[in-house]
Design an enzyme around this catalytic site. Structure first.
Site, PDB file in Angstrom:
ATOM      1  N   ARG B 300      79.060 -26.852 146.198  1.00  0.00           N
ATOM      2  CA  ARG B 300      78.146 -26.048 145.386  1.00  0.00           C
ATOM      3  C   ARG B 300      76.937 -25.588 146.204  1.00  0.00           C
ATOM      4  O   ARG B 300      76.423 -24.486 145.987  1.00  0.00           O
ATOM      5  CB  ARG B 300      77.736 -26.826 144.137  1.00  0.00           C
ATOM      6  CG  ARG B 300      78.900 -26.886 143.174  1.00  0.00           C
ATOM      7  CD  ARG B 300      78.661 -27.645 141.897  1.00  0.00           C
ATOM      8  NE  ARG B 300      79.830 -27.443 141.024  1.00  0.00           N
ATOM      9  CZ  ARG B 300      80.120 -28.192 139.980  1.00  0.00           C
ATOM     10  NH1 ARG B 300      79.329 -29.195 139.639  1.00  0.00           N
ATOM     11  NH2 ARG B 300      81.183 -27.937 139.257  1.00  0.00           N
ATOM     12  N   HIS B 443      82.923 -19.079 140.622  1.00  0.00           N
ATOM     13  CA  HIS B 443      83.731 -20.161 141.204  1.00  0.00           C
ATOM     14  C   HIS B 443      82.911 -21.424 141.471  1.00  0.00           C
ATOM     15  O   HIS B 443      81.694 -21.415 141.381  1.00  0.00           O
ATOM     16  CB  HIS B 443      84.494 -19.687 142.450  1.00  0.00           C
ATOM     17  CG  HIS B 443      83.665 -19.409 143.655  1.00  0.00           C
ATOM     18  ND1 HIS B 443      84.210 -19.362 144.914  1.00  0.00           N
ATOM     19  CD2 HIS B 443      82.342 -19.173 143.796  1.00  0.00           C
ATOM     20  CE1 HIS B 443      83.261 -19.092 145.777  1.00  0.00           C
ATOM     21  NE2 HIS B 443      82.122 -18.976 145.135  1.00  0.00           N
ATOM     22  N   GLU B 444      83.617 -22.501 141.736  1.00  0.00           N
ATOM     23  CA  GLU B 444      83.022 -23.837 141.897  1.00  0.00           C
ATOM     24  C   GLU B 444      82.188 -24.210 140.670  1.00  0.00           C
ATOM     25  O   GLU B 444      81.121 -24.795 140.779  1.00  0.00           O
ATOM     26  CB  GLU B 444      82.148 -23.904 143.165  1.00  0.00           C
ATOM     27  CG  GLU B 444      82.863 -23.572 144.455  1.00  0.00           C
ATOM     28  CD  GLU B 444      83.949 -24.581 144.831  1.00  0.00           C
ATOM     29  OE1 GLU B 444      84.039 -25.640 144.172  1.00  0.00           O
ATOM     30  OE2 GLU B 444      84.708 -24.273 145.766  1.00  0.00           O
ATOM     31  N   GLY B 445      82.685 -23.861 139.506  1.00  0.00           N
ATOM     32  CA  GLY B 445      81.957 -24.144 138.262  1.00  0.00           C
ATOM     33  C   GLY B 445      81.124 -22.945 137.875  1.00  0.00           C
ATOM     34  O   GLY B 445      80.175 -22.599 138.577  1.00  0.00           O
TER      35      GLY B 445
END
Lengths: 265, 603
Positions: B300, B443-445
């Site tokens: 993140r 992306h990545e949450g």
């Protein structure tokens, strides 16, 4: 083969360079420094030659303690060891060549590669003095015809090539009308032009290895060289600012101005 | 007028300022793990990264963006220019840079690696993407893989001989990874047979390297449903048999036509069409998601950096344009014969540029501070310091990911706006930055998930311990600001915003503890926005203190201009952004239900 290369510390051209108000030099404060780009090309060429033929690259720099940064940079690129000539004062090309001559006599390399000039004073003399005083052959402005590192360019013969018996060097050099190819007997001094190669970036593993590579300290006195200046800088001044252009009304006026004012027609 | 300057991607002086004047990166070298480093190793590495980014990556950016990878006869071919850049990127040593010498790394602080990476990201996100994904996959194997798996897969990844990626998302399950359907059947030979479909898998196939190792989430036969039945497998595109690489039954059935990151292939994959796809379990069975999430902080932070890097290159592009392009005259100038002024002379253009500067540099400082916390959490000698750093790191990570994703996108929009009508054409670069930037909120949450993570978990965990730690940090900055005689209203604004944050968190936590989780989380997105404003406000006040202290020490004109720019951006944040906190806090506390209680057929 043993190759001696130079790594001069110069002002980073990306810094804003200002001439001091009294014209005695440039404002040092806030400036960044880097290795002379032509020397970076010299280091790269030395590394390529030793990768191909074996041997080692020894890098030398002259200046105050700060030049160790440029030496470490060359070591991080892959040079085996470094020589630092501790000389904090001013230096002209003859002084530099005199010091380098003594370092060469001590190190006994097969080949010296220097940048063709340094981008601070742009004198372009050190390599030639060095070759002359050593009595070695010289190939200056080693270069290539086309742009850097294209596939087509890589496929061609390198600009600096060692003969099969290891006794002579073929150097392609840039001249006004194109390229000239010289055969130089070794030992020799070669100076590098801009298009010779594209220097590698210091890799992180290279940077870490460079920390433990030796830097030998020498002094002008220890080398027995008098670095008294032959060239004195009287005054520095910035180039005059460009004047604003003028708009011409029609082609006729343009011709008149080119003929009567610029006097180019 | 001077010649047009090339886009510098990131301002070197600001990077130096954040590293050495604000965060004292050299102090990290006092920790035994970083003992081999010093400012010189940091600077040399930064120089290599920025030179590669400026000379090789950025000049090829537009060409690569214009011609995305192609799928032909089941094989993926990337842009030929990427193939030229790839070996140079690998040679930098970035893939294993922050790892220890036992895996061939250089133990570079993440702080320094992050700033070096930011240049590469700003130069060409897609090219950097291969490095980041390979590094992430190798790190997962390092953390959880057996000795054998490390030798087989991790080593060639760290060496840059192969590349890696993560294969998580499936057509029906992206954010909801507990619902994945890819199966793994154990065999007597020790490996599993993998079968299933994945989508949006970046760099899963390409012609840069002879092999790709995918870290695949799959459900082993008989495993429980939901997230507690998901395991992690290493699945190479080609597996080694008798010393040669043979096909491992991983098929690319399509490429996603993305609007940005167009150099990096995004693949639709089928594993085990012939029942011959071998996968090797990494770590514990059914712990796949947990293991993956242990790597999430770094992933993140990387996404946050992507956001800042793209916003930065866009800002530099807009700044260069605004200096060179002349248009119109100031309102006070009535003479139509007078020369037109540069865009930069117009107050509204300066507003847009200062806003971009505040977002870019505030975001970069936040990311750098977060990366430094990650360094301390892993390498500080004192256990208490490690724990405290981990607490703050976990709290700030969703913010460090989302602020650049959201505000960074807005910043690229401003870069386009500065270009006027030309910005709306593909002759100019901002439109491409806009497209690249948008991925960061997805992306990545997604941003929505970051909001839930921050408010539902991080901010309230352990009785709000992390928020207390952050309050202490901010309070120290407030005291420093008062001591160095900055305009007192800036510190007051931040103090008020911090108080709002703490009060709001306390109120929402109490609501959650009483069982009303829906009302607690109704405005988690606003809470995340609010938190970002405060966190970046804290960064700006810190930078203002550093600048003010430097100005008081005196110095030449150019240094003065640099520091005055920092004060201007800090002032901007204090007077335009921090006052927004009160409104957002009221919204969060009110649990106002315009959308949460909305019936579907009202839309």
């Amino acid at each position: 083969m043993k190759i001696l290369v130079t790594a001069k510390r110069v002002e980073d051209p990306e810094s804003k360079i200002k001439v001091k108000a009294d014209g005695s030099g440039i404002v040092q404060e806030g400036l960044k420094y880097k290795m002379n780009p032509f020397d970076e090309i010299a280091v790269e060429e030395g590394l390529r030659l030793t990768a191909k033929h074996g041997g080692e690259v020894v890098v030398v720099s002259i200046g105050p303690k700060d030049v160790q940064e440029q030496l470490r940079h060359a070591l991080a690129m892959g040079a085996a060891r470094a020589v630092w000539v501790n000389h904090p004062g001013p230096l002209d090309p003859m002084g530099a060549a005199g010091l380098l001559q003594k370092v060469v006599e001590k190190e006994k390399p097969d080949l010296c590669i220097l940048g063709k000039q340094s981008i601070d004073d742009d004198q372009g003399q050190t390599g030639q003095y060095l070759a002359e005083w050593l009595g070695w052959s010289q190939g200056t402005f080693a270069s290539k015809l086309d742009s850097l590192e294209s596939e087509a360019e890589k496929a061609k013969a390198p600009a600096i090539e060692l003969s099969a018996d290891g006794k002579t060097l073929q150097v392609v050099r840039e001249v006004d009308s194109g390229l000239a190819t010289l055969a130089c007997s070794l030992p020799a001094v070669v100076t590098t032009d801009l298009r010779l190669n594209q220097p590698r970036y210091a890799s992180l593993p290279g940077i870490m290895k460079a920390k433990n590579k030796p830097i030998e300290e020498l002094t002008p006195a220890g080398l027995g060289v008098d670095v008294g200046l032959q060239v004195e800088v009287l005054r520095m001044s910035p180039p005059p600012p460009r004047k604003a252009g003028v708009k011409v009304g029609d082609v006729q006026e343009l011709f008149q101005k080119l003929k009567n004012e610029a006097k180019v027609l | 007028m001077s010649a047009p300057r090339a886009n510098v991607l990131l301002d070197d002086r600001t990077v130096e300022f954040i590293l050495y004047e604000m965060l004292d990166a050299e102090a990290l070298c006092n920790l035994p793990d970083f003992g081999e480093h010093n400012r010189h190793t940091f600077d040399l590495f930064l120089t290599s990264a920025r030179t590669l980014a400026r000379r090789v990556l950025f000049p090829n950016y537009r060409t690569i963006d214009a011609a995305p990878p192609v799928l032909r006869d089941g094989r993926v071919y990337v842009h030929p220019l990427l193939k030229t850049a790839w070996p140079q990127l690998v040679d930098l040593g970035l893939i294993s840079a922050t790892r220890g010498p036992e895996v061939g790394g250089a133990q570079l602080p993440l702080l320094v690696a992050s700033l070096a990476s930011a240049y590469l990201m700003a130069g060409n996100l897609s090219a950097y993407g291969f490095i980041g994904l390979t590094s992430g996959a190798a790190h997962l194997l390092e953390a959880f893989g057996s000795t054998e798996l490390k030798a087989r897969f991790m080593a060639p990844l760290y060496a840059g001989e192969w590349t890696g990626t993560m294969a998580l998302t499936e057509p029906h399950a992206g954010s909801s990874l507990g619902d994945i359907r890819t199966r793994a059947t154990p065999t007597r030979a020790g490996h599993h047979l993998i079968r299933g479909e994945k989508v949006f898998i970046s760099a899963a196939a390409h012609d840069l390297a002879p092999n790709v190792v995918q870290m695949v989430l799959a459900r082993a036969d008989g495993a429980p449903a939901g997230s507690h039945g998901v395991s992690l497998f290493a699945v190479p595109n080609r597996r080694e048999e008798d010393g040669t690489l043979v096909d491992n039954d991983v098929a690319v059935s399509g490429l996603v036509h993305k609007i940005g990151w167009r150099g990096l292939p995004s693949c639709v994959l089928r594993f085990g069409e012939r029942d011959d796809c071998h996968g090797w379990l990494v770590g514990e069975p059914n712990r796949g998601l947990g293991q993956m999430f242990q790597m999430m902080n770094e992933a993140r932070i990387m996404v946050g950096l992507n956001g800042v890097a793209t916003a930065s290159v866009a800002y530099q592009e807009a700044l260069g344009y605004a200096r060179e392009r002349t248009q119109g005259r100031l309102q006070s100038q009535r003479d139509p014969e007078s020369p037109q002024v540069p865009l930069l002379a117009h107050a509204d253009v300066r507003r847009m540029l200062l806003r971009q500067k505040a977002i870019v540099e505030g975001g970069l400082a936040l990311l750098a501070s977060t990366a430094r916390l990650a360094d301390l959490a892993a390498h500080a000698t004192d256990a208490e310091e490690r724990q405290r750093a981990k607490l703050l790191l976990d709290l700030l990570t969703p913010v460090a990911k989302s602020f650049p994703a959201e505000a960074g996108f807005e910043s690229t929009v401003l870069a386009l706006q500065v270009h006027g009508g030309y910005g709306y054409s593909s002759e100019y670069l901002p439109e491409a930055f806009l497209r690249d930037s948008k991925l960061n909120s997805l992306h990545e949450g997604t941003t929505g998930i970051q909001g839930l993570d921050l408010l539902g978990r991080k901010a309230v965990a352990g009785g709000g311990a992390a928020l207390h730690a952050l309050s202490d940090e901010v309070s120290r900055t407030l005291a420093r600001a008062r001591a160095c005689e900055l305009d007192p209203t800036w510190a007051e604004q931040l103090a008020e915003a911090l108080a709002e944050l703490v009060e709001t968190t306390t109120a929402l936590a109490a609501r959650g503890a009483a069982g009303d989780v829906d009302s607690m989380l109704a405005h988690s997105h606003d809470y995340l926005t609010l938190f970002g404003l405060v966190a970046v406000g804290w960064q700006w006040l810190t930078m203002a203190c550093v600048a003010q202290e430097a100005l008081r020490r005196g110095g030449k004109d150019e240094a003065q201009a640099f520091y005055r720019g920092k004060l201007a951006a800090a002032q901007y944040w204090a007077v335009t952004e921090l006052p927004r906190v009160a409104g957002l806090a009221a919204l969060c506390r009110s649990a106002e239900g315009s959308f949460s209680r909305l019936e579907p057929d009202w839309l």
